[in-house]
Design a protein around this motif. Structure first.
Motif, mmCIF file in Angstrom:
data_model
loop_
_atom_site.group_PDB
_atom_site.id
_atom_site.type_symbol
_atom_site.label_atom_id
_atom_site.label_comp_id
_atom_site.label_asym_id
_atom_site.label_seq_id
_atom_site.Cartn_x
_atom_site.Cartn_y
_atom_site.Cartn_z
ATOM 1 N N MET A 1 0.643 -1.427 0.007
ATOM 2 C CA MET A 1 -0.067 0.003 -0.067
ATOM 3 C C MET A 1 0.845 1.516 0.324
ATOM 4 N N GLY A 2 1.751 1.304 0.830
ATOM 5 C CA GLY A 2 2.732 2.398 0.793
ATOM 6 C C GLY A 2 2.019 3.493 1.620
ATOM 7 N N PRO A 3 3.036 4.282 2.212
ATOM 8 C CA PRO A 3 2.358 5.481 2.927
ATOM 9 C C PRO A 3 1.597 6.327 2.533
ATOM 10 N N LEU A 4 1.564 6.970 1.293
ATOM 11 C CA LEU A 4 0.498 7.499 0.525
ATOM 12 C C LEU A 4 -0.804 6.807 0.551
ATOM 13 N N GLY A 5 -0.587 5.546 -0.105
ATOM 14 C CA GLY A 5 -1.910 4.802 0.087
ATOM 15 C C GLY A 5 -2.649 4.620 1.388
ATOM 16 N N TYR A 6 -1.725 4.291 2.107
ATOM 17 C CA TYR A 6 -2.315 4.267 3.788
ATOM 18 C C TYR A 6 -2.895 5.412 4.289
ATOM 19 N N ILE A 7 -2.161 6.582 3.849
ATOM 20 C CA ILE A 7 -3.058 7.852 4.330
ATOM 21 C C ILE A 7 -4.432 8.091 3.759
ATOM 22 N N LEU A 8 -4.556 7.496 2.407
ATOM 23 C CA LEU A 8 -5.654 7.811 1.546
ATOM 24 C C LEU A 8 -6.604 6.872 1.578
ATOM 25 N N GLY A 9 -6.097 5.539 1.937
ATOM 26 C CA GLY A 9 -7.107 4.527 2.080
ATOM 27 C C GLY A 9 -7.492 3.580 3.528
ATOM 28 N N SER A 10 -6.552 4.023 4.384
ATOM 29 C CA SER A 10 -6.431 2.974 5.532
ATOM 30 C C SER A 10 -7.671 3.466 6.329
ATOM 31 N N GLN A 11 -8.084 2.439 7.101
ATOM 32 C CA GLN A 11 -9.090 2.902 8.374
ATOM 33 C C GLN A 11 -8.471 3.702 9.659
ATOM 34 N N TYR A 12 -6.956 3.245 9.337
ATOM 35 C CA TYR A 12 -6.218 3.848 10.470
ATOM 36 C C TYR A 12 -5.581 5.182 10.152
ATOM 37 N N SER A 13 -5.963 5.585 8.909
ATOM 38 C CA SER A 13 -5.254 6.809 8.477
ATOM 39 C C SER A 13 -5.399 8.131 9.314
ATOM 40 N N PRO A 14 -4.199 8.873 9.591
ATOM 41 C CA PRO A 14 -4.386 10.015 10.300
ATOM 42 C C PRO A 14 -5.626 10.925 10.066
ATOM 43 N N PHE A 15 -6.022 10.956 8.973
ATOM 44 C CA PHE A 15 -7.102 12.023 8.606
ATOM 45 C C PHE A 15 -8.552 11.091 9.163
ATOM 46 N N ARG A 16 -8.495 9.785 9.251
ATOM 47 C CA ARG A 16 -9.681 9.298 9.947
ATOM 48 C C ARG A 16 -9.520 9.437 11.177
ATOM 49 N N LEU A 17 -8.459 8.916 11.833
ATOM 50 C CA LEU A 17 -8.100 9.156 13.203
ATOM 51 C C LEU A 17 -8.380 10.575 13.805
ATOM 52 N N GLU A 18 -8.107 11.753 13.124
ATOM 53 C CA GLU A 18 -8.197 12.926 13.910
ATOM 54 C C GLU A 18 -9.709 13.403 13.892
ATOM 55 N N THR A 19 -10.663 12.874 12.728
ATOM 56 C CA THR A 19 -12.052 12.977 13.101
ATOM 57 C C THR A 19 -12.644 12.184 14.153
ATOM 58 N N GLU A 20 -12.374 10.863 14.407
ATOM 59 C CA GLU A 20 -12.713 10.155 15.328
ATOM 60 C C GLU A 20 -12.361 10.387 16.874
ATOM 61 N N LEU A 21 -10.960 10.881 16.770
ATOM 62 C CA LEU A 21 -10.431 10.911 18.123
ATOM 63 C C LEU A 21 -9.712 12.319 17.893
ATOM 64 N N PRO A 22 -10.156 13.293 17.865
ATOM 65 C CA PRO A 22 -9.454 14.710 17.869
ATOM 66 C C PRO A 22 -8.481 15.192 18.889
ATOM 67 N N SER A 23 -8.640 14.747 19.908
ATOM 68 C CA SER A 23 -7.714 15.238 21.091
ATOM 69 C C SER A 23 -6.465 14.718 20.918
ATOM 70 N N ARG A 24 -5.984 14.052 20.081
ATOM 71 C CA ARG A 24 -4.674 13.653 19.677
ATOM 72 C C ARG A 24 -4.202 14.154 18.379
ATOM 73 N N ASN A 25 -2.784 14.388 18.456
ATOM 74 C CA ASN A 25 -2.161 15.090 17.298
ATOM 75 C C ASN A 25 -1.691 13.918 16.530
ATOM 76 N N TRP A 26 -2.727 13.407 15.374
ATOM 77 C CA TRP A 26 -2.214 12.320 14.658
ATOM 78 C C TRP A 26 -1.355 12.520 13.516
ATOM 79 N N ARG A 27 -1.588 13.757 12.954
ATOM 80 C CA ARG A 27 -0.612 13.974 11.942
ATOM 81 C C ARG A 27 0.852 14.144 12.107
ATOM 82 N N ASP A 28 1.073 14.762 13.263
ATOM 83 C CA ASP A 28 2.742 14.862 13.734
ATOM 84 C C ASP A 28 3.039 13.516 14.075
#
Length: 340
Positions: A1-28
């Motif tokens: 999948m690679g890092p970019l595929g993971y970001i765009l497609g995984s259920q554990y993408s930081p984009f998905r996690l920051e929506t579900e658990l916004p108190s954590r800094n998932w991007r950094d």
């Protein structure tokens, strides 16, 4: 999948996690994991602080611009209301009962009150958002595509580049492998709108083939036959549409060896202007300047798109000026008749 595929497609993408658990800094945290996985170190604290400094300035400008525009709209609404009162008075004095009744019954005043109320709310929300966001990291200010680009510029996503262009439908960003063989499908095109709908709103979205900006209007802007009006409010740097507006920004990062043997990252940004010229800038270990350059390019593209897509419509302040002029002319007509 690679890092970019993971970001765009995984259920554990930081984009998905920051929506579900916004108190954590998932991007950094994700960026640090990528850097560690490369056999290096986490993103240096000095790098984060440099970006935070620029982000703090941008948050201040965003809030102050919103408050300035709100105050302008409130002030202009008061002037219009005053003119309506004056016109009603001179119409009554001149015996124009029909106009006087229309003004007394007009929905215009209720609309003005609604706009004023909305403007006050907007200003209050901007102030609250600024106060609550001051402690947030710089990465939270970046759009989805901007953050992916910053992974490339920080060196956490080596071997990738980005190519962002503006269109009628908004910015389109293509992330691609540098020097990939032609037979390898090594690029992904997406947009902030698509990623926002997918990760923030949970809605499917297909960007399709974005419409290009109108060539005739763009050429008229470059030739000087069409000119964008100067911004009437706001404290941020002006990016009024012109022949020097940025149409495309391409970026990549290259590693280099320092004199002490350690490895650093050089970022190359190429900007294509509306007049067809290209300009290139290089940054060595200057994350805040890269952040600023990408932010400014995106703002320039946004303002160019906004002007060309909405042309020849006017903004709200232009409509207010037209309304004030019309009311003044009507008042002058009645006052002249009264004098005669």
């Amino acid at each position: 999948m690679g890092p970019l595929g993971y970001i765009l497609g995984s259920q554990y993408s930081p984009f998905r996690l920051e929506t579900e658990l916004p108190s954590r800094n998932w991007r950094d945290a994700f960026e640090d994991l990528l850097a560690l996985d490369l056999g290096g170190q986490m993103i240096p604290e000095a790098y984060r602080k440099a970006e935070d400094t620029f982000a703090a300035k941008q948050r201040y400008h965003l809030a102050s611009d919103t408050i300035a525009l709100s105050n302008t709209l409130i002030r202009e609404n008061k002037e219009i209301d005053s003119r309506i009162t004056r016109l009603s008075r001179v119409a009554t004095k001149s015996g124009d009962k029909e106009l006087a009744a229309h003004l007394a019954d007009s929905t215009m005043r209720s609309q003005l009150k609604a706009i004023t109320s909305h403007s006050i709310t907007q200003a209050q929300e901007a102030k609250s958002r600024y106060e609550s966001d001051q402690s947030k990291p710089a990465s939270s200010l970046k759009s989805h595509c901007h953050w992916i680009a910053s992974l490339i510029s920080s060196g956490a996503l080596p071997g990738w580049s980005w190519y962002e262009r503006t269109s009628v439908d908004g910015p389109v960003v293509t992330f691609g492998r540098v020097n990939a063989p032609p037979e390898l499908e090594a690029s992904i095109a997406t947009s902030d709108k698509e990623l926002s709908l997918r990760f923030v709103h949970g809605q499917p979205y297909s960007f399709g083939s974005p419409q290009p900006l109108r060539e005739d209007l763009l050429q008229a802007l470059v030739d000087g036959r069409l000119q964008a009006p100067e911004s009437k409010t706001g404290s941020r740097e002006s990016f009024n549409a012109s022949q020097f507006s940025i149409m495309v920004q391409a970026g990549r990062a290259e590693p280099f060896k320092r004199s002490d043997g350690s490895t650093g990252t050089k970022v190359i940004l190429d900007n294509n202007l509306a007049n067809g010229t290209w300009g290139s800038k290089e940054f060595v270990q200057e994350p805040e300047k890269v952040f600023e350059e990408i932010h400014h390019a995106r703002q320039s593209m946004s303002d160019l798109r906004g002007f060309l897509v909405s042309w020849p419509s006017k903004d709200v302040l232009d409509h207010i000026e037209d309304l004030k002029k019309t009311l003044d002319e009507r008042i002058a007509d009645y006052e002249d008749d009264s004098f005669l």
